[in-house]
Design an enzyme around this catalytic site. Structure first.
Site, mmCIF file in Angstrom:
data_model
loop_
_atom_site.group_PDB
_atom_site.id
_atom_site.type_symbol
_atom_site.label_atom_id
_atom_site.label_comp_id
_atom_site.label_asym_id
_atom_site.label_seq_id
_atom_site.Cartn_x
_atom_site.Cartn_y
_atom_site.Cartn_z
ATOM 1 C CG ASP A 145 17.223 11.214 -1.659
ATOM 2 O OD1 ASP A 145 16.801 11.161 -0.499
ATOM 3 O OD2 ASP A 145 17.004 10.341 -2.503
ATOM 4 C CB CYS A 199 -5.373 16.486 -1.748
ATOM 5 S SG CYS A 199 -3.641 16.087 -2.052
ATOM 6 C CB CYS A 202 -8.646 14.159 -5.471
ATOM 7 S SG CYS A 202 -7.841 13.061 -6.673
ATOM 8 C CB CYS A 205 -2.649 9.095 -5.158
ATOM 9 S SG CYS A 205 -3.185 9.912 -3.644
ATOM 10 C CB CYS A 209 -2.010 1.822 -4.049
ATOM 11 S SG CYS A 209 -0.599 0.891 -3.384
ATOM 12 C CB CYS A 252 5.272 1.406 -8.295
ATOM 13 S SG CYS A 252 3.498 1.434 -8.657
ATOM 14 C CB CYS A 259 -1.410 13.381 -9.189
ATOM 15 S SG CYS A 259 -1.664 14.976 -8.369
#
Length: 381
Positions: A145, A199, A202, A205, A209, A252, A259
Site C-alpha cells: 500500500d 454479493c 445483498c 453495506c 452508510c 469507519c 457484510c
C-alpha cells in the site's frame, strides 16, 4: 525418501514452488496467497479515470498524480511477469458497531487499533520474495500500500476475493477484514483463477452508510465517506457530515461490519496485530487533552499517527459535539484557543452544541481572536 538439507535447499519450480510459498505464507500469518498476471485487470484504468473525472477522490491529489501508472503494474515495473497477492486478517472478535451507542468514547477503525500494518507485513513479504528470487533467479519487488498499485483489483484477479458493492475486497473465507500486500516477480509463475462476485442481491453495506457515500453499487464517492473525511481530508469537515460521523474519530467500519460473509472470518492471529488497549475506543475526555507531544507518544507506531494531532482532535471535537455530554464542555472551551485554526473552528461547533444558549455569546466575546479568523467566525455565526 528422507529429505536432506541439500534437497530442502534445492531450487523449486512450478507446483512445488507454489506449494512451498503457500505453506510459508501461512506460517508467516497470511490467510491467503494467490498469483495473477500483471495484465489481468484491463478494466481498472478506465474505472479509475471515471472516478477521478467525477472528482470522487476529493483532496487525495496523489491518486490523480499517479493515475496513469495505477492501471497496469507494468508501468510501475516493466519486467514484472507475475503478481503474488497476499492477505492477512485483522478480523475483530466483537462487532465494532456496538460502540456507536457509547457517545463518551472515540471510535477508532478496527484496522488502526494496532501496530501499523505496513511495518508488520513488509518483513514477511520480503521473506517470501526472497524465496521466489532464490528459486527462480528472477528479481522481485515488494509493495504494501505504498506505491501506485491497485491491490484490490489484483487480489480479485488472483482469486483472493471479489470487490463487493462497497468497493472493498470480500472473501468467502475471510469476510471483509484483511490487509493486502504484493510481491511482483520477473518470473513466470502459474496464475490462479479469479474469484467471482458473490454479493448477490445483498445491499447491507450500501444501506448502512451514515453519509450515503455509495452513489450506486460498486461505486464510492470518497468525499462523503467517513473514513476519508476523518483520515485523509485535511480541511474543515462539511457541516452536513458532522452529525452523521457520530463518535467515529478515525475511520469507519460500518460497511465492512455488516457484510454477511464476515461469519466465516477467523479472528486475527498475528500477534503484532493484536488490538492495543490504549487504542480500543478511548474516552473522548482523554483525547481532547492531547497536545502534539502526547499525541505522538500515544499513537506511536500506529496508522493514527500519520494523520496528525490536529486532524484527530478536530474529529474528537465533532464526536464531543455529538455526545450530548456537558461534562466535556470545559475541555472543549480550552480548545477554543488552540494554536490550530482547524481545531479552533471545530471547538466552536462543539461548544455551541454542548453549551446553554445564554453562554454562547459570552464565550464568543471571551475567546475572540486578536486577528480575524474567518473559519472560526463562520462557526460562531
Amino acid at each position: 525418501m528422507m529429505q536432506t538439507s541439500e534437497t530442502l535447499s534445492r531450487p523449486r519450480a512450478g507446483a512445488d514452488l507454489k506449494a512451498a510459498l503457500a505453506d510459508r505464507a501461512h506460517a508467516l500469518g497470511f490467510e491467503s496467497m494467490r498469483i495473477t498476471r500483471p495484465d489481468a485487470i484491463p478494466q481498472a484504468a478506465g474505472r479509475l479515470r471515471a472516478f477521478l473525472a467525477k472528482g470522487r477522490h476529493g483532496t487525495m491529489d496523489w491518486m490523480a498524480a499517479n493515475a496513469e501508472r495505477r492501471g497496469d503494474p507494468r508501468t510501475l515495473w516493466p519486467e514484472v511477469r507475475s503478481v503474488v497477492m497476499l492477505a492477512m486478517s485483522y478480523a475483530p472478535e466483537t462487532d465494532p458497531m456496538q460502540a456507536l451507542t457509547n457517545r463518551h468514547i472515540g471510535i477508532i477503525s478496527t484496522y488502526a487499533k494496532r501496530s501499523d500494518y505496513h511495518d508488520v507485513m513488509k518483513g514477511k513479504l520480503k521473506e517470501l520474495a526472497g524465496l521466489i528470487e532464490r528459486d527462480t533467479g528472477a528479481p522481485v519487488k515488494v509493495f504494501v500500500d505504498t506505491a501506485p498499485l491497485m491491490e484490490k483489483p489484483l487480489a480479485a484477479a488472483a482469486g483472493i476475493g471479489w470487490q463487493g458493492k462497497h468497493t472493498n475486497l470480500v472473501s468467502r473465507d475471510g469476510g471483509s477484514w484483511f490487509f493486502l500486500g504484493a510481491v511482483l516477480s520477473a518470473a513466470d509463475l502459474e496464475p490462479d483463477a479469479p474469484e467471482v462476485d458473490h454479493c448477490g442481491s445483498c445491499s447491507r453495506c450500501l444501506d448502512v452508510c451514515p453519509t450515503n457515500a455509495f452513489p450506486a453499487p460498486y461505486q464510492l464517492d470518497a468525499r462523503r465517506c467517513i473514513a476519508y473525511l476523518t483520515i485523509e481530508h485535511k480541511g474543515h469537515i462539511p457541516e452536513e457530515f458532522r452529525e452523521p460521523i457520530g463518535n467515529r474519530i478515525f475511520g469507519c467500519d460500518d460497511c465492512l461490519a455488516v457484510c454477511p460473509w464476515n461469519k466465516f472470518a477467523a479472528a486475527a492471529h498475528e500477534s503484532r496485530l493484536e488490538i492495543k488497549h490504549e487504542l480500543d475506543n478511548p474516552p473522548l475526555a482523554d483525547l481532547l487533552t492531547l497536545d502534539d507531544a502526547a499525541f505522538r507518544a500515544r499513537f506511536r507506531g500506529t496508522p493514527v499517527k500519520r494523520t496528525g494531532r490536529d486532524r484527530v482532535v478536530r474529529n474528537c471535537l465533532i464526536a464531543a459535539g455529538n455526545s450530548h455530554n456537558p461534562a466535556l464542555l470545559p475541555l472543549v472551551e480550552t480548545l477554543l484557543n488552540d494554536a490550530s485554526p482547524l481545531v479552533r473552528a471545530m471547538a466552536v461547533w462543539a461548544y455551541r452544541r454542548l453549551a446553554p444558549a445564554e453562554a454562547i455569546g459570552t464565550a464568543r466575546d471571551r475567546h475572540a481572536p486578536a486577528e480575524p479568523d474567518p473559519d472560526v467566525a463562520r462557526e460562531w455565526a
